[in-house]
Write an enzyme that holds these catalytic residues in place. Structure first.
Site, mmCIF file in Angstrom:
data_model
loop_
_atom_site.group_PDB
_atom_site.id
_atom_site.type_symbol
_atom_site.label_atom_id
_atom_site.label_comp_id
_atom_site.label_asym_id
_atom_site.label_seq_id
_atom_site.Cartn_x
_atom_site.Cartn_y
_atom_site.Cartn_z
ATOM 1 N N TYR A 138 40.844 40.190 54.256
ATOM 2 C CA TYR A 138 40.311 41.011 54.646
ATOM 3 C C TYR A 138 39.927 41.147 56.309
ATOM 4 O O TYR A 138 39.025 41.615 56.648
ATOM 5 C CB TYR A 138 38.838 41.172 53.907
ATOM 6 C CG TYR A 138 38.879 41.309 52.525
ATOM 7 C CD1 TYR A 138 40.106 41.648 51.573
ATOM 8 C CD2 TYR A 138 37.600 41.322 51.885
ATOM 9 C CE1 TYR A 138 39.992 41.727 50.342
ATOM 10 C CE2 TYR A 138 37.533 41.375 50.202
ATOM 11 C CZ TYR A 138 38.858 41.756 49.721
ATOM 12 O OH TYR A 138 38.751 41.851 48.233
ATOM 13 N N LYS A 189 45.793 29.240 46.052
ATOM 14 C CA LYS A 189 46.991 29.893 45.302
ATOM 15 C C LYS A 189 48.066 29.213 45.820
ATOM 16 O O LYS A 189 48.761 29.840 46.476
ATOM 17 C CB LYS A 189 47.016 31.467 45.570
ATOM 18 C CG LYS A 189 48.107 32.030 44.503
ATOM 19 C CD LYS A 189 48.065 31.721 42.962
ATOM 20 C CE LYS A 189 49.468 32.101 42.238
ATOM 21 N NZ LYS A 189 49.505 31.490 40.776
ATOM 22 N N ASP A 222 44.132 31.771 39.564
ATOM 23 C CA ASP A 222 44.535 32.337 38.418
ATOM 24 C C ASP A 222 44.075 31.423 37.112
ATOM 25 O O ASP A 222 43.374 32.054 36.395
ATOM 26 C CB ASP A 222 46.234 32.879 38.066
ATOM 27 C CG ASP A 222 46.880 31.782 38.496
ATOM 28 O OD1 ASP A 222 46.497 30.744 39.236
ATOM 29 O OD2 ASP A 222 48.271 31.701 38.304
ATOM 30 N N ASP A 246 35.851 37.404 46.096
ATOM 31 C CA ASP A 246 35.496 38.620 45.594
ATOM 32 C C ASP A 246 35.826 38.974 44.179
ATOM 33 O O ASP A 246 34.786 39.423 43.290
ATOM 34 C CB ASP A 246 36.047 39.681 46.699
ATOM 35 C CG ASP A 246 35.710 41.124 46.467
ATOM 36 O OD1 ASP A 246 34.658 41.419 45.778
ATOM 37 O OD2 ASP A 246 35.970 42.040 47.110
ATOM 38 N N ASP A 250 32.958 38.836 40.647
ATOM 39 C CA ASP A 250 32.604 39.872 39.614
ATOM 40 C C ASP A 250 32.580 39.237 38.116
ATOM 41 O O ASP A 250 32.010 39.712 37.234
ATOM 42 C CB ASP A 250 33.739 40.855 39.766
ATOM 43 C CG ASP A 250 33.282 42.180 40.996
ATOM 44 O OD1 ASP A 250 32.378 41.734 41.747
ATOM 45 O OD2 ASP A 250 33.436 43.404 40.603
HETATM 46 MN MN MN Z 1 33.445 42.919 45.162
#
Ligand code: MN
Ligand code: NAD
Length: 363
Positions: A138, A189, A222, A246, A250
């Site tokens: 980001y 990763k 993963d 991020d 969640d």
């Molecule tokens: Mn988010």
């Protein structure tokens, strides 16, 4: 004890509802902890500000925020404005502009809440995810060219700097060290992304040498979704990149019952600038205005804010009140109850006074 200057930016949708509730709870807490005081300044930044002025916050917005001890943020997002404009125009602008590089996202299952996974016991899920909050995927690097042509191209460049990775890694090791289990899992990763993610692994190795008492391991992102779902008891502190964390947070929120339970602290650990506290959920168009938004995530943000300000007693008092409330069955529909935002807020305010018994809705 000082009076803390808190900037509130409720912004959009249910952000407005949960921040109003959080201010009420903090005002009530002032009566329970001697000397504790807040002065709130509300900023009407967000999508409505964008519709009127063509920007999510004024040009001097960041400068104005610097005068505060902390920032309470609601959520951004409106159906008629592209999400990247609302997000970059306010939330990311503040996080990057105030160098709040450590995003801290704790997760656990509160008393009275039935977790969605049958096999997940309450005591088995107690994790905190540390998200790198200023660079990585980001960073905002990249571009679009040849628009409309077959050769149209878009790049989204991940940026990992030594200083950026090192400081978040150090923060995560320190946080792991401060928790009873002293256990850290570094997520990458690095099998597929062989530059930035290998760099991340190497820096983890380097920083770990300064934390001999912290046990740490590595997990690919993963595989991490599987481990979080099936073996959450093997996890305590987790550190991951901006994008990976991020997504994982969640998932963590869902494991605890609802996104409406999950808080975030966007910290500047060096305290050069105010830190910002916000629920991880968005503006939730589907329930806006219905009075049923779960305010617990935002209340927990207030706990994080109090901890950051060094108000340990107040933080503990508020956390206990939240637990008494969920235990007594005051739950919004997202966590299986029928209570409104108002009812949960009133119950938390009542629970702040330990001498009062909260009426148990289940009995
Ligand atoms: Mn988010
Ligand atoms: P969302 O978090 O707004 O909602 C996802 C689902 O969770 C919805 O069904 C919603 O009703 C439910 N939910 C979320 N918070 C809740 C709460 N406190 N109580 C009860 N239920 C809750 O995510 P979305 O639907 O993907 O996005 C909606 C808008 O929010 C979009 O514009 C998006 O860009 C924005 N968004 C903003 C942020 C932020 O401000 N940091 C984060 C995520 C999404």
């Amino acid at each position: 004890m000082p009076e803390y200057k808190v900037a509130t930016i409720p912004a959009d949708g249910i952000g407005i509802e949960v921040i109003a509730a959080t201010k009420e709870v903090l005002a009530a807490l002032e009566f329970q902890v001697s000397g504790l005081g807040f002065s709130f300044t509300d900023f009407d930044w967000g999508s409505e500000h964008y519709r009127k002025n063509g920007r999510m916050m004024p040009a001097d917005g960041l400068e104005r925020l610097k005068a505060f001890d902390a920032i309470l943020f609601g959520a951004v997002g409106a159906a008629d404005i592209p999400d990247h404009i609302t997000l970059w125009g306010l939330r990311i602008a503040i996080c990057q502009g105030l160098d709040q590089y450590a995003n801290v996202r704790p997760t656990r299952i509160f008393p009275g809440i039935t977790p969605p996974l049958r096999n997940c016991k309450r005591e088995n899920l107690n994790i905190v995810i540390v998200r790198e909050n200023t660079e990585g995927e980001y960073s905002g690097q990249g571009g679009r060219s040849h628009r409309g042509f077959p050769e149209e191209v878009a790049t989204e460049v991940s940026v990992f700097t030594r200083s950026g990775v090192e400081r978040i890694m150090r923060f995560a090791f320190q946080l792991a060290q401060s928790r009873p289990r002293k256990l850290l899992t570094v997520v990458t990763k690095s099998n597929a992304q062989k530059h930035g993610m290998v760099f991340w692994d190497e820096i983890a190795e380097e920083v770990s040498r300064d934390f001999a008492d912290v046990t740490w391991d590595k997990e690919l992102v993963d595989a991490m979704t599987v481990r979080m779902t099936l073996k959450p008891e093997t996890l305590d502190t987790i550190v991951a990149t901006n994008l990976h964390a991020d997504i994982l947070s969640d998932l963590a929120g869902a494991l605890s019952g609802s996104l409406g339970m999950a808080p975030t602290a966007n910290l500047d650990p060096e305290r050069r600038f105010p830190s910002m506290f916000e629920p991880i959920h968005g503006s939730a168009f589907d329930i806006t205005g219905k009075g049923i938004a779960n305010p617990i995530a935002s209340f927990w943000c207030a706990v994080q804010m109090l901890e950051h300000l060094g108000e340990t007693e107040a933080a503990q008092k508020l956390m206990t009140a939240i637990e008494r409330t969920t235990e007594a069955g005051y739950l919004t529909p997202d966590v299986g109850g029928t209570a409104t935002t108002r009812e949960v807020t009133d119950a938390v305010i009542e629970s702040l006074d330990y001498k009062r018994t909260v009426v148990n809705l289940k009995s």
